[in-house]
Enzyme design. Structure first.
Site, short mmCIF file in Angstrom:
data_model
loop_
_atom_site.label_atom_id
_atom_site.label_comp_id
_atom_site.label_asym_id
_atom_site.label_seq_id
_atom_site.Cartn_x
_atom_site.Cartn_y
_atom_site.Cartn_z
N GLY A 121 0.78 -1.22 0.00
CA GLY A 121 0.00 0.00 0.00
C GLY A 121 0.81 1.28 0.00
O GLY A 121 0.25 2.38 -0.07
N LYS A 122 2.13 1.18 0.06
CA LYS A 122 2.97 2.39 0.09
C LYS A 122 3.01 3.07 -1.28
O LYS A 122 2.66 2.48 -2.30
CB LYS A 122 4.40 2.03 0.51
CG LYS A 122 4.52 1.31 1.84
CD LYS A 122 3.98 2.12 3.00
CE LYS A 122 4.27 1.43 4.32
NZ LYS A 122 3.67 2.13 5.48
N ASN A 123 3.49 4.31 -1.30
CA ASN A 123 3.61 5.02 -2.58
C ASN A 123 4.48 4.24 -3.55
O ASN A 123 4.21 4.20 -4.76
CB ASN A 123 4.20 6.41 -2.37
CG ASN A 123 3.26 7.34 -1.64
OD1 ASN A 123 2.56 6.93 -0.72
ND2 ASN A 123 3.24 8.61 -2.03
#
Length: 373
Positions: free
Chosen positions: A185-187
């Protein structure tokens, strides 16, 4: 149509063909751990952050833990951390046996408050770990000044801030070392767990490369009592693909954040505050309201998913119940009010405006405190 908080399939859809090719390339190579893909990603990410060294590891928690280990921080030492952060920041300190010293946030930004750090420094303090929460850089200039006065390490927790800048310099290059997470879910997200450490310290990087690999740099020779924390080649290959698009994705996040900020102007909620020297990457778009439960229920009734980052502060978690913590009223207040709205690069401006309209409708009906019918 329901609005997801985050749909990872949609996040990765634009890159699916290139990701499949990258995975196929690794399978065809026959080398899956600490191979050429990992070396290439480490170099690319170091260049991106503007540092000399990147060391891929298994996850963001290991990144922070291994930095502390490599610096020899352990029992009897103290490490200053934000009171409000994901528990991984605290766990890394616990894992090396050091004492956690929580410091309250600046209410405007939710990042650690430099004005409160100096009072927390003692003769046992070894490091400060600022978290770039929600994708906004902490006030690193003020933190570095304190660290220099007291001879402390600054270790960035950059798990939510891939590509963010402070005075033009990217996170990962702002302290002595930085830990990143590549959770999906991180950038910059992998298709599984992953992490990395960035630094300009060649000695530290050499030590970290051993610690992540059973304490070894030559097969079957173990110089340190290390562990197995390696970023595998399939995840590295995926990250190489997605790194090429990170700046464009971050720019899209910034555009959507502007739509939220305009769409919620005048609504009785706390909106994100960006410091003059910071350029955030908007990992999350977080508002604050004393009517959180009612607003969240209202949005859910209209098919709009939200999340709370994080519902229980670390000092109130069962994992840390045995410790005697100081009063942390700002943290308690923030964590009772924060609400993360749907946010991802694939979203349209129309979708963001739909969320804004629903929030406006709620407060128009219920009043500023969210309780009046």
């Amino acid at each position: 149509m329901p609005i997801d908080f985050l749909n990872l399939k949609q996040v990765n859809a634009p890159y699916e063909a290139d990701i499949r090719d990258a995975i196929g390339r690794v399978i065809e190579s026959g080398w899956y751990v600490l191979g050429e893909e990992t070396r290439a990603f480490e170099q690319a990410f170091a260049d991106y952050c503007g540092v000399a060294h990147c060391v891929g590891v298994a996850n963001g928690l290991d990144a922070l833990h291994l930095i502390l280990r490599a610096y020899g921080i352990g029992a009897g030492d103290e490490v200053i951390v934000p009171a409000n952060t994901f528990i991984a920041t605290w766990l890394a300190v616990s894992q090396v046996g050091a004492r956690i010293v929580p410091v309250e946030p600046d209410e405007r930004t939710a990042n650690i408050d430099p004005a409160r750090i100096e009072a927390a420094v003692t003769s046992r303090t070894r490091a400060i770990v600022p978290v770039h929460l929600y994708g906004q850089p902490a006030d690193i200039a003020a933190i570095e000044a304190i660290a220099q006065r007291h001879g402390l390490r600054v270790i960035e927790d950059a798990a939510q801030a891939h590509g963010a800048t402070w005075r033009g310099r990217r996170t990962g290059s702002l302290g002595d070392a930085a830990g990143f997470s590549f959770y999906p879910g991180k950038n910059l997200g992998a298709l599984g767990d992953g992490g990395a450490i960035t630094t300009n310290d060649a000695v530290l990087a050499q030590t970290l490369r051993k610690l992540r690999n059973y304490g070894s740099s030559v097969k079957y020779r173990h110089d340190l009592a290390g562990q197995n924390s390696r970023l595998d080649d399939i995840q590295s290959a995926i990250l190489r693909v997605k790194l090429r698009h990170l700046d464009a994705d971050n720019a899209r996040r910034a555009a959507l954040a502007a739509v939220y900020l305009n769409g919620l102007a005048g609504v009785p909620v706390g909106l994100p505050h960006v410091l003059d020297d910071a350029m955030p990457v908007w990992h999350l778009f977080v508002i604050r309201t004393g009517a959180r439960a009612a607003l969240q229920a209202h949005l859910a009734s209209q098919g709009i998913a939200t999340q709370i980052h994080y519902p229980t502060p670390n000092h109130r978690q069962a994992a840390y119940a045995a410790e005697a913590w100081p009063d942390l009223p700002i943290t308690d207040k923030l964590q009772s009010e924060v609400l993360s709205l749907p946010f991802a690069p694939y979203m349209t401006e129309e979708t963001v405006l739909t969320v804004c309209a629903s929030i406006r409708e709620f407060f128009a009906r219920c009043g500023h405190d969210g309780t009046r019918a």
